[in-house]
Design a protein around this motif. Structure first.
Motif, short mmCIF file in Angstrom:
data_model
loop_
_atom_site.label_atom_id
_atom_site.label_comp_id
_atom_site.label_asym_id
_atom_site.label_seq_id
_atom_site.Cartn_x
_atom_site.Cartn_y
_atom_site.Cartn_z
N PHE A 6 0.83 -1.21 0.00
CA PHE A 6 0.00 0.00 0.00
C PHE A 6 0.87 1.26 0.00
N ILE A 9 1.60 1.82 -3.51
CA ILE A 9 0.44 2.38 -4.23
C ILE A 9 0.34 3.88 -3.92
N ILE A 14 3.43 1.29 -7.83
CA ILE A 14 2.70 0.21 -8.50
C ILE A 14 1.28 0.71 -8.77
N PHE A 28 -8.91 2.52 -3.26
CA PHE A 28 -8.71 1.83 -4.54
C PHE A 28 -9.37 0.47 -4.48
N LYS A 29 -9.62 -0.10 -5.67
CA LYS A 29 -10.30 -1.40 -5.73
C LYS A 29 -9.38 -2.52 -5.25
N ASP A 30 -9.94 -3.43 -4.47
CA ASP A 30 -9.17 -4.59 -4.01
C ASP A 30 -8.86 -5.48 -5.22
N ILE A 31 -7.64 -5.96 -5.27
CA ILE A 31 -7.18 -6.75 -6.41
C ILE A 31 -7.82 -8.15 -6.44
N ALA A 32 -8.32 -8.60 -5.30
CA ALA A 32 -8.98 -9.91 -5.22
C ALA A 32 -10.33 -9.73 -4.53
N HIS A 38 -15.60 -4.05 -3.79
CA HIS A 38 -14.63 -4.25 -2.69
C HIS A 38 -13.55 -3.19 -2.86
N GLY A 94 -6.64 -12.50 9.67
CA GLY A 94 -6.20 -12.67 8.28
C GLY A 94 -5.57 -11.44 7.68
N GLN A 95 -5.05 -10.52 8.53
CA GLN A 95 -4.40 -9.33 7.96
C GLN A 95 -3.17 -9.75 7.17
N THR A 96 -3.08 -9.25 5.93
CA THR A 96 -1.94 -9.60 5.07
C THR A 96 -1.08 -8.39 4.71
N VAL A 97 -1.66 -7.20 4.78
CA VAL A 97 -0.91 -5.99 4.46
C VAL A 97 -0.85 -5.14 5.73
N HIS A 101 -6.07 -0.50 6.95
CA HIS A 101 -7.01 -0.28 5.84
C HIS A 101 -8.39 -0.73 6.24
N HIS A 103 -11.85 -2.17 4.68
CA HIS A 103 -12.50 -2.80 3.53
C HIS A 103 -13.94 -2.32 3.44
P1 AMP Z 1 -6.09 -7.72 4.69
O1 AMP Z 1 -6.17 -9.20 4.39
O2 AMP Z 1 -7.17 -7.23 5.61
O3 AMP Z 1 -4.70 -7.31 5.13
O4 AMP Z 1 -6.40 -7.01 3.32
C1 AMP Z 1 -5.44 -6.77 2.35
C2 AMP Z 1 -6.16 -6.70 1.03
O5 AMP Z 1 -5.30 -6.09 0.09
C3 AMP Z 1 -6.59 -8.03 0.46
O6 AMP Z 1 -8.01 -8.06 0.32
C4 AMP Z 1 -5.87 -8.10 -0.89
O7 AMP Z 1 -6.65 -8.68 -1.91
C5 AMP Z 1 -5.60 -6.63 -1.16
N1 AMP Z 1 -4.46 -6.35 -2.02
C6 AMP Z 1 -3.21 -6.88 -1.96
N2 AMP Z 1 -2.43 -6.36 -2.91
C7 AMP Z 1 -3.18 -5.45 -3.59
C8 AMP Z 1 -2.93 -4.57 -4.68
N3 AMP Z 1 -1.74 -4.51 -5.28
N4 AMP Z 1 -3.95 -3.79 -5.11
C9 AMP Z 1 -5.15 -3.85 -4.52
N5 AMP Z 1 -5.45 -4.66 -3.47
C10 AMP Z 1 -4.48 -5.45 -3.03
#
Ligand code: AMP
Length: 117
Positions: A6, A9, A14, A28-32, A38, A94-97, A101, A103
């Protein structure tokens, strides 16, 4: 330095499909996408890895994320049917970033949520 995806971004290193921006917030739109709509709302100027790192004097920032999401939902005609906002904190959520943020999920009836099964 915000080395998360992020952060990249925010610095336009990117690409992302940006749908809203002001002085404090980028969306911005979620990539997945996990729903027909979303969108992710993030703070632009400060790097806060998780909700657990949020300080009392940063409370207004989270309010800005929520208000930006509500405003976006209203503008996109999603508010009447309803929507969900979610913030995940660390592993069990399930936080990945690791840049906080919000959602925004909308566009269809959403399932319930709770423990994994
Ligand atoms: P979280 O799992 O709560 O940390 O959410 C992170 C979100 O970021 C997930 O829903 C991913 O699909 C989304 N995400 C990861 N990389 C990107 C990207 N490059 N552009 C947009 N969304 C992204």
């Amino acid at each position: 330095m915000n080395d998360t995806i992020f952060g990249k971004i925010i610095r336009r290193e990117i690409p992302a499909t940006i749908v809203y921006e002001d002085e404090h917030v980028l969306a911005f739109k979620d990539i997945a996408p996990q729903a027909p709509v979303h969108v992710l709302f993030i703070p632009k100027q400060v790097h806060i890895p998780t909700l657990d790192d949020l300080k009392p004097d940063q409370a207004e920032l989270v309010g800005r994320l929520v208000l930006a999401a509500a405003e976006y939902a209203r503008k996109e005609g999603l508010a009447e049917d309803g929507y969900r906002v979610v913030m995940n904190c660390r592993d069990h959520a399930g936080q990945t970033v690791y840049h906080i943020h919000l959602h925004l999920l909308a566009g269809a009836p959403l399932g319930r949520f709770g423990t994994a099964h």
